[in-house]
Motif scaffolding. Structure first.
Motif, PDB file in Angstrom:
ATOM      1  N   LEU A 146      -8.654  -0.003  -9.291  1.00 45.95           N
ATOM      2  CA  LEU A 146      -7.302  -0.279  -8.804  1.00 45.95           C
ATOM      3  C   LEU A 146      -6.866   0.823  -7.845  1.00 45.95           C
ATOM      4  O   LEU A 146      -6.364   0.555  -6.747  1.00 45.95           O
ATOM      5  N   TRP A 147      -7.076   2.088  -8.246  1.00 44.23           N
ATOM      6  CA  TRP A 147      -6.716   3.231  -7.404  1.00 44.23           C
ATOM      7  C   TRP A 147      -7.546   3.251  -6.124  1.00 44.23           C
ATOM      8  O   TRP A 147      -7.014   3.407  -5.029  1.00 44.23           O
TER       9      TRP A 147
ATOM     10  N   ASP B 182     -12.579  13.920   5.036  1.00 49.75           N
ATOM     11  CA  ASP B 182     -12.876  12.810   5.946  1.00 49.75           C
ATOM     12  C   ASP B 182     -12.981  11.473   5.222  1.00 49.75           C
ATOM     13  O   ASP B 182     -12.750  10.427   5.812  1.00 49.75           O
ATOM     14  N   ASP B 183     -13.343  11.504   3.953  1.00 49.81           N
ATOM     15  CA  ASP B 183     -13.551  10.279   3.180  1.00 49.81           C
ATOM     16  C   ASP B 183     -12.826  10.397   1.835  1.00 49.81           C
ATOM     17  O   ASP B 183     -13.453  10.702   0.815  1.00 49.81           O
ATOM     18  N   PRO B 184     -11.511  10.157   1.800  1.00 45.98           N
ATOM     19  CA  PRO B 184     -10.765  10.312   0.546  1.00 45.98           C
ATOM     20  C   PRO B 184     -11.286   9.422  -0.584  1.00 45.98           C
ATOM     21  O   PRO B 184     -11.291   9.836  -1.735  1.00 45.98           O
ATOM     22  N   VAL B 185     -11.738   8.225  -0.262  1.00 50.10           N
ATOM     23  CA  VAL B 185     -12.260   7.340  -1.307  1.00 50.10           C
ATOM     24  C   VAL B 185     -13.562   7.910  -1.867  1.00 50.10           C
ATOM     25  O   VAL B 185     -13.758   7.947  -3.085  1.00 50.10           O
ATOM     26  N   GLY B 186     -14.439   8.371  -1.002  1.00 47.82           N
ATOM     27  CA  GLY B 186     -15.682   8.992  -1.458  1.00 47.82           C
ATOM     28  C   GLY B 186     -15.421  10.243  -2.276  1.00 47.82           C
ATOM     29  O   GLY B 186     -16.104  10.492  -3.287  1.00 47.82           O
TER      30      GLY B 186
ATOM     31  N   MET C 157      -4.223   5.662 -17.701  1.00 50.50           N
ATOM     32  CA  MET C 157      -2.783   5.508 -17.525  1.00 50.50           C
ATOM     33  C   MET C 157      -2.328   6.165 -16.226  1.00 50.50           C
ATOM     34  O   MET C 157      -1.573   5.574 -15.449  1.00 50.50           O
ATOM     35  N   ASP C 158      -2.791   7.381 -15.982  1.00 46.45           N
ATOM     36  CA  ASP C 158      -2.420   8.126 -14.784  1.00 46.45           C
ATOM     37  C   ASP C 158      -2.841   7.369 -13.518  1.00 46.45           C
ATOM     38  O   ASP C 158      -2.051   7.211 -12.587  1.00 46.45           O
ATOM     39  N   LEU C 159      -4.074   6.892 -13.510  1.00 45.60           N
ATOM     40  CA  LEU C 159      -4.559   6.146 -12.345  1.00 45.60           C
ATOM     41  C   LEU C 159      -3.742   4.877 -12.123  1.00 45.60           C
ATOM     42  O   LEU C 159      -3.373   4.557 -10.989  1.00 45.60           O
ATOM     43  N   THR C 160      -3.452   4.166 -13.181  1.00 45.49           N
ATOM     44  CA  THR C 160      -2.719   2.904 -13.058  1.00 45.49           C
ATOM     45  C   THR C 160      -1.304   3.138 -12.546  1.00 45.49           C
ATOM     46  O   THR C 160      -0.865   2.478 -11.597  1.00 45.49           O
ATOM     47  N   LEU C 161      -0.593   4.059 -13.160  1.00 44.04           N
ATOM     48  CA  LEU C 161       0.791   4.308 -12.746  1.00 44.04           C
ATOM     49  C   LEU C 161       0.864   4.956 -11.363  1.00 44.04           C
ATOM     50  O   LEU C 161       1.738   4.625 -10.565  1.00 44.04           O
ATOM     51  N   HIS C 162      -0.052   5.854 -11.070  1.00 39.90           N
ATOM     52  CA  HIS C 162      -0.027   6.478  -9.747  1.00 39.90           C
ATOM     53  C   HIS C 162      -0.507   5.521  -8.655  1.00 39.90           C
ATOM     54  O   HIS C 162      -0.145   5.706  -7.487  1.00 39.90           O
TER      55      HIS C 162
ATOM     56  N   HIS D 114       0.590   2.536  -8.586  1.00 35.80           N
ATOM     57  CA  HIS D 114       1.909   1.970  -8.255  1.00 35.80           C
ATOM     58  C   HIS D 114       2.632   2.877  -7.263  1.00 35.80           C
ATOM     59  O   HIS D 114       3.173   2.418  -6.259  1.00 35.80           O
ATOM     60  N   ASP D 115       2.639   4.182  -7.530  1.00 33.76           N
ATOM     61  CA  ASP D 115       3.326   5.136  -6.660  1.00 33.76           C
ATOM     62  C   ASP D 115       2.736   5.127  -5.255  1.00 33.76           C
ATOM     63  O   ASP D 115       3.470   5.204  -4.266  1.00 33.76           O
ATOM     64  N   LEU D 116       1.420   5.028  -5.163  1.00 26.91           N
ATOM     65  CA  LEU D 116       0.773   4.971  -3.854  1.00 26.91           C
ATOM     66  C   LEU D 116       1.111   3.661  -3.145  1.00 26.91           C
ATOM     67  O   LEU D 116       1.391   3.661  -1.940  1.00 26.91           O
ATOM     68  N   CYS D 117       1.102   2.573  -3.881  1.00 27.85           N
ATOM     69  CA  CYS D 117       1.454   1.278  -3.281  1.00 27.85           C
ATOM     70  C   CYS D 117       2.870   1.306  -2.719  1.00 27.85           C
ATOM     71  O   CYS D 117       3.121   0.776  -1.625  1.00 27.85           O
TER      72      CYS D 117
END
Length: 191
Positions: free
Chosen positions: A14-15, A75-79, A119-124, A126-129
């Motif tokens: 999700l993140w 350069d690659d935040p997802v990576g 929990m942190d990933l899920t709620l954050h 939301h914050d990023l979205c």
């Protein structure tokens, strides 16, 4: 696979999916996490994987705190995110998840730490979205699991000032509201 691990895997994806939508122009915009920009939020979340890996490997809360100023946006935040999540999962696989770790909010079992990470990933996410203008859509299973299994942790963290008060529903039937919306409200956030 344990329910906690399944929730962690769902929350990680999700993140990562939301993170993949972040462009350079949105990094310094406000996120949905109070005074944090999207950049601050991304650094916090990616750094969380690093910190939790350290704790599961026997590091102390003091050791983990030294990472808080690290800039994890490269350069690659997802990576970069996945490299620390891999480190976290490897640490979890090698750890006794029933043993206590030295979290800054007090001792936690490794299993609780993994639940906190989901929990942190899920709620954050939301914050990023909120910060980049995406719709937040966790699975019903993930939101329900976190409502059920992480609610006591949220209450403990709320007692430490790490969560705001729960948001009340105005004129809505709480039972007919989605698990995602109930999770947000319980965690002190609104859609």
């Amino acid at each position: 696979m344990s329910e906690t691990l399944r929730a962690l895997l769902d929350a990680e994806q999700l993140w990562a999916d939301a993170l993949a939508q972040v462009g350079p122009a949105t990094l310094d915009r406000p996120s949905g996490a109070e005074s944090w920009t999207n950049r601050d939020l991304i650094n916090h979340v990616t750094g969380g994987g690093h910190r939790y890996a350290m704790l599961l490997a026997g590091g102390s809360a003091v050791d983990a705190e030294t990472t808080r100023g690290t800039d994890y946006i490269v350069d690659d935040p997802v990576g970069e995110f996945w490299s620390y999540e891999t480190m976290l999962r490897e640490s979890a696989a090698a750890a006794d998840l029933d043993a206590l770790v030295d979290h800054r909010a007090g001792p936690r079992t490794g299993e609780e730490l993994l639940l906190m990470r989901a929990m942190d990933l899920t709620l954050h996410t939301h914050d990023l979205c909120v910060g980049i203008g995406l719709r937040w859509e966790p699975s019903e299973a993930l939101a329900t699991y976190l409502l059920t299994d992480a609610s006591s942790i949220i209450e403990q963290l709320r007692g430490l000032g790490l969560f705001g008060p729960a948001v009340e529903y105005a004129g809505a039937d709480v039972e007919s509201t989605s698990a995602a919306d109930r999770l947000l409200a319980f965690a002190g956030r609104s859609r």
